[in-house]
Design a protein around this motif. Structure first.
Motif, PDB file in Angstrom:
ATOM      1  N   LEU A  71     140.731  16.111   2.705  1.00 35.00           N
ATOM      2  CA  LEU A  71     139.965  16.004   1.597  1.00 35.00           C
ATOM      3  C   LEU A  71     140.126  16.922   0.441  1.00 35.00           C
ATOM      4  CD1 LEU A  71     137.750  14.066  -0.122  1.00 35.00           C
ATOM      5  CD2 LEU A  71     135.951  15.181   0.948  1.00 35.00           C
ATOM      6  N   LEU A  73     141.919  16.362  -3.124  1.00 33.83           N
ATOM      7  CA  LEU A  73     141.107  16.601  -4.303  1.00 33.83           C
ATOM      8  C   LEU A  73     142.075  17.643  -5.308  1.00 33.83           C
ATOM      9  CD1 LEU A  73     137.338  16.608  -2.935  1.00 33.83           C
ATOM     10  CD2 LEU A  73     138.445  14.871  -4.534  1.00 33.83           C
ATOM     11  N   TYR A 100     141.655  15.410  -8.260  1.00 32.92           N
ATOM     12  CA  TYR A 100     140.548  15.882  -9.155  1.00 32.92           C
ATOM     13  C   TYR A 100     141.305  16.988 -10.077  1.00 32.92           C
ATOM     14  CZ  TYR A 100     136.322  17.603 -10.815  1.00 32.92           C
ATOM     15  OH  TYR A 100     135.376  17.992 -11.843  1.00 32.92           O
ATOM     16  N   MET A 129     130.171   9.658  -7.053  1.00 32.29           N
ATOM     17  CA  MET A 129     129.985   9.635  -5.676  1.00 32.29           C
ATOM     18  C   MET A 129     128.781   8.839  -5.487  1.00 32.29           C
ATOM     19  SD  MET A 129     129.128  13.487  -4.492  1.00 32.29           S
ATOM     20  CE  MET A 129     129.320  12.921  -2.514  1.00 32.29           C
ATOM     21  N   ASP A 140     131.487  15.336   2.444  1.00 34.35           N
ATOM     22  CA  ASP A 140     132.093  15.003   0.971  1.00 34.35           C
ATOM     23  C   ASP A 140     131.128  15.622  -0.114  1.00 34.35           C
ATOM     24  OD1 ASP A 140     133.416  13.289   2.500  1.00 34.35           O
ATOM     25  OD2 ASP A 140     132.664  11.368   1.760  1.00 34.35           O
ATOM     26  N   LEU A 151     132.931  18.369  -2.723  1.00 35.14           N
ATOM     27  CA  LEU A 151     132.970  18.098  -4.233  1.00 35.14           C
ATOM     28  C   LEU A 151     132.373  19.352  -4.890  1.00 35.14           C
ATOM     29  CD1 LEU A 151     132.450  14.344  -4.612  1.00 35.14           C
ATOM     30  CD2 LEU A 151     134.324  15.645  -5.253  1.00 35.14           C
ATOM     31  N   THR A 153     137.326  11.306 -11.416  1.00 38.71           N
ATOM     32  CA  THR A 153     137.874  10.915 -10.119  1.00 38.71           C
ATOM     33  C   THR A 153     136.661  10.272  -9.659  1.00 38.71           C
ATOM     34  OG1 THR A 153     139.125  12.800  -9.848  1.00 38.71           O
ATOM     35  CG2 THR A 153     138.359  11.695  -7.612  1.00 38.71           C
ATOM     36  N   LEU A 194     135.069   9.513  -5.546  1.00 45.17           N
ATOM     37  CA  LEU A 194     135.228   9.759  -4.417  1.00 45.17           C
ATOM     38  C   LEU A 194     134.044   8.996  -3.695  1.00 45.17           C
ATOM     39  CD1 LEU A 194     136.454  11.032  -1.909  1.00 45.17           C
ATOM     40  CD2 LEU A 194     135.181  12.849  -2.334  1.00 45.17           C
ATOM     41  N   GLY A 212     139.551   7.642  -4.619  1.00 45.56           N
ATOM     42  CA  GLY A 212     139.653   7.832  -3.209  1.00 45.56           C
ATOM     43  C   GLY A 212     138.739   7.718  -2.319  1.00 45.56           C
ATOM     44  N   ASP A 230     136.684   8.286   1.466  1.00 46.89           N
ATOM     45  CA  ASP A 230     136.472   8.835   3.006  1.00 46.89           C
ATOM     46  C   ASP A 230     136.237   7.675   3.945  1.00 46.89           C
ATOM     47  OD1 ASP A 230     135.431   9.797   5.288  1.00 46.89           O
ATOM     48  OD2 ASP A 230     133.916  11.328   4.179  1.00 46.89           O
TER      49      ASP A 230
END
Length: 425
Positions: free
Chosen positions: A110, A114, A118, A129, A137, A141, A186, A188, A217, A219
């Motif tokens: 991840l 990123l 990102y 998110m 996660d 981030l 981004t 996620l 993206g 997870d």
């Protein structure tokens, strides 16, 4: 299908199950009182395929007999071992082999992805998110945002359900993406939220994100090996996953990553590099100047851990043998619906117990999350003492996940009986 709570009905479903023989390919832990446990915890750790031990022994024997020459000789030369996994891994996540690579673990992958996808600017810097995402996660981030010198509360936008609801509505996700517009760098999200078990509409989210110029993206820790994925066709930019849950590759086993084919020949993309991601034809020249391999393999850092790769290959072989996710998903929908039926049959008030996972089969995978408002820990202990292996999540959620590879309808029926005994107390 009209369900029935009896053992005879469950036995009838098992007799008709085309995947029933796969259960014997796994090792099922014993229950405290003897016999097999009722293992509904594959969303946390999948069971061990019987083939794993032989796969590990083969590599241990190669190490013992060939030592360093095992990189180029033996039944499965280590130099190219990871390449043998790409085709089946791609089958599981709906990708092309060039788009996937098996490497590292989920959170490492991840961060690597990123770093590439990102790339905030002074005006486009926000990341979207779901609220209550799995902590990895959140932490990934947080630290990525800090690396760029941004303020967390400003850069990270979290989606939360409407008041009184437990899951997100797709239209609300789309609306937030449109609202953020040119400020959104981004997206996620988890393919499936680990807590509620909600499957997000990844195709729609990707389309909405691209419409405002954001990278997208996912997870897939709880989605890979659980639901049907079409990462290539959905035009997802990047994704990563672990392999120890529904992919049954062992505790802490190797992770996987996806990078869409349109980035396959983009050596200009910023990334954190390592020698295993360098052009294989020049890797052993040991020269300066990173030249990434084509596709997702260009994000590799180092040669893989062969023992975890061997366990993963043995587990992946079962997905190839069963014919991909389609047959597994069809059985999964029936298993989960049967468990849902048995829980609803308890006729408990929502003030005592409610299922917070969506009722729509397309919006959930194997897992049902039970929000227990009264006596949650007591119920979990009751299940454990009866040989049911589930998962407890603070403050009061029990997650149960019947997995189509090794769980039977009889397993689910017996779990229903255990729940009924508790409800009658």
């Amino acid at each position: 299908m009209t369900f029935d709570p009896t053992p005879a009905f469950a036995a009838h479903l098992d007799a008709q199950d085309p995947l029933r023989d796969f259960r014997s390919r796994f090792l099922i832990p014993p229950a405290p009182g003897g016999g097999e446990s009722l293992y509904l915890c594959g969303n946390s750790l999948g069971l061990q395929p019987r083939a794993v031990r032989a796969a590990l022994d083969q590599e241990l024997n190669t190490w013992a007999e060939l030592a360093v020459d095992g990189h180029f000789d033996g039944p499965s030369p280590w130099m190219h071992y990871h390449e043998t996994l790409a085709e089946t891994a791609a089958l599981v996540v709906g990708a092309k082999p060039i788009e996937v690579v098996v490497m590292n673990n989920l959170t490492t992958n991840l961060h690597l992805l990123l770093t590439t996808f990102y790339r905030p600017t002074p005006t486009r810097y926000k990341v979207l998110m779901e609220g209550g995402a799995f902590p990895s996660d959140q932490y990934a981030l947080e630290t990525q945002v800090k690396l760029h010198g941004l303020e967390l509360d400003d850069a990270i936008v979290e989606l939360v359900p409407r008041p009184g609801e437990h899951t997100l509505r797709t239209e609300d996700i789309e609306a937030k993406i449109a609202e953020l517009g040119d400020s959104l760098a981004t997206i996620l999200m988890g393919g499936i939220n680990y807590y509620t078990g909600q499957v997000f509409d990844m195709a729609t989210i990707t389309q909405a994100g691209h419409a405002v110029g954001a990278t997208v993206g996912f997870d897939l820790a709880h989605a890979a090996g659980n639901v049907e994925l079409h990462l290539h066709d959905w035009d997802v930019d990047f994704a990563c996953w672990c392999t120890y849950k529904y992919m049954n590759s062992g505790p802490g086993s190797v992770g996987g990553a996806f990078v869409h084919e349109r980035f396959a020949h983009r050596p200009d993309l910023l990334r954190l590099a390592g020698w295993w991601g360098h052009d294989a034809d020049e890797r052993f020249k040991m020269q300066k100047g990173f030249k990434p391999m084509a596709g997702a393999a260009g994000w590799q850092l180092a040669n893989g851990n062969i023992l975890t790769l061997a366990a993963h290959r043995a587990a992946l072989a079962l997905f190839a043998e069963v014919g991909g996710m389609g047959p597994l998903r069809r059985k999964s929908e029936q298993l989960t619906a049967y468990l849902e039926f048995l829980i609803h049959r308890l006729e408990l008030p929502a003030s005592r117990l409610e299922i917070i996972t969506p009722t729509d089969p397309a919006a959930r995978g194997c897992q049902l999350s039970l929000l227990v408002h009264q006596g949650g820990r007591e119920l979990f202990d009751h299940l454990t003492q009866a040989g049911v292996v589930g998962d407890w999540r603070e403050p009061n959620v029990i997650r149960l996940a019947p997995v189509p590879f090794y769980n039977s309808f009889a397993d689910v029926q017996r779990v229903g009986e255990v729940l009924a005994a508790w409800a009658a107390q």
